[in-house]
Motif scaffolding. Sequence first.
Motif, mmCIF file in Angstrom:
data_model
loop_
_atom_site.group_PDB
_atom_site.id
_atom_site.type_symbol
_atom_site.label_atom_id
_atom_site.label_comp_id
_atom_site.label_asym_id
_atom_site.label_seq_id
_atom_site.Cartn_x
_atom_site.Cartn_y
_atom_site.Cartn_z
ATOM 1 N N THR A 16 -2.537 -12.585 -4.828
ATOM 2 C CA THR A 16 -1.197 -13.160 -4.728
ATOM 3 C C THR A 16 -0.148 -12.122 -4.342
ATOM 4 O O THR A 16 0.881 -12.460 -3.757
ATOM 5 C CB THR A 16 -0.780 -13.859 -6.046
ATOM 6 N N THR A 17 -0.400 -10.864 -4.630
ATOM 7 C CA THR A 17 0.527 -9.809 -4.235
ATOM 8 C C THR A 17 0.379 -9.486 -2.754
ATOM 9 O O THR A 17 1.364 -9.424 -2.018
ATOM 10 C CB THR A 17 0.295 -8.547 -5.092
ATOM 11 N N TRP A 20 1.974 -11.530 0.409
ATOM 12 C CA TRP A 20 3.335 -11.387 0.947
ATOM 13 C C TRP A 20 3.403 -10.435 2.138
ATOM 14 O O TRP A 20 4.341 -10.487 2.933
ATOM 15 C CB TRP A 20 4.282 -10.884 -0.149
ATOM 16 N N VAL A 48 9.103 -14.271 -10.490
ATOM 17 C CA VAL A 48 8.246 -13.081 -10.540
ATOM 18 C C VAL A 48 8.843 -12.042 -11.493
ATOM 19 O O VAL A 48 8.117 -11.387 -12.248
ATOM 20 C CB VAL A 48 8.043 -12.508 -9.115
ATOM 21 N N ALA A 66 1.097 -6.372 -10.761
ATOM 22 C CA ALA A 66 1.152 -7.398 -9.714
ATOM 23 C C ALA A 66 2.563 -7.913 -9.533
ATOM 24 O O ALA A 66 3.058 -8.036 -8.407
ATOM 25 C CB ALA A 66 0.210 -8.554 -10.056
ATOM 26 N N ASN A 67 3.234 -8.203 -10.617
ATOM 27 C CA ASN A 67 4.570 -8.764 -10.504
ATOM 28 C C ASN A 67 5.604 -7.719 -10.137
ATOM 29 O O ASN A 67 6.589 -8.031 -9.461
ATOM 30 C CB ASN A 67 4.937 -9.526 -11.778
ATOM 31 N N THR A 70 4.975 -7.427 -6.363
ATOM 32 C CA THR A 70 5.406 -8.672 -5.724
ATOM 33 C C THR A 70 6.918 -8.780 -5.709
ATOM 34 O O THR A 70 7.508 -9.203 -4.708
ATOM 35 C CB THR A 70 4.783 -9.895 -6.435
ATOM 36 N N LEU A 73 8.132 -6.724 -2.899
ATOM 37 C CA LEU A 73 7.827 -7.334 -1.600
ATOM 38 C C LEU A 73 8.790 -8.485 -1.290
ATOM 39 O O LEU A 73 9.280 -8.606 -0.167
ATOM 40 C CB LEU A 73 6.377 -7.813 -1.564
ATOM 41 N N ILE A 74 9.072 -9.319 -2.281
ATOM 42 C CA ILE A 74 10.009 -10.424 -2.060
ATOM 43 C C ILE A 74 11.416 -9.881 -1.843
ATOM 44 O O ILE A 74 12.165 -10.385 -0.995
ATOM 45 C CB ILE A 74 9.969 -11.436 -3.223
#
Length: 85
Positions: A16-17, A20, A48, A66-67, A70, A73-74
Amino acid sequence: MPLHIELIGSLAAVITTVGWIPQILKIVRHRETASISIVTNASLMLGVFLWLLYGVMIGSWPVIMANGITFLLILTILGLKIRYS
């Protein structure tokens, strides 16, 4: 926690990471963000961030890493949205 459960969580976190990255690469290549929703990405970033806080509170490194990644990245996508809009 059993190793197989940690491995499943870690694999889910990686998938999930990493998901993106193609979006960021496409934005950088084409310098076009009209189809990117700022509201959707901001909402996802908030979610997130809350998962990141949750991971810190329960001390789960797969959730934290991971978060954390993420979130960055977002944040990059939102920065590119603002830059190229």
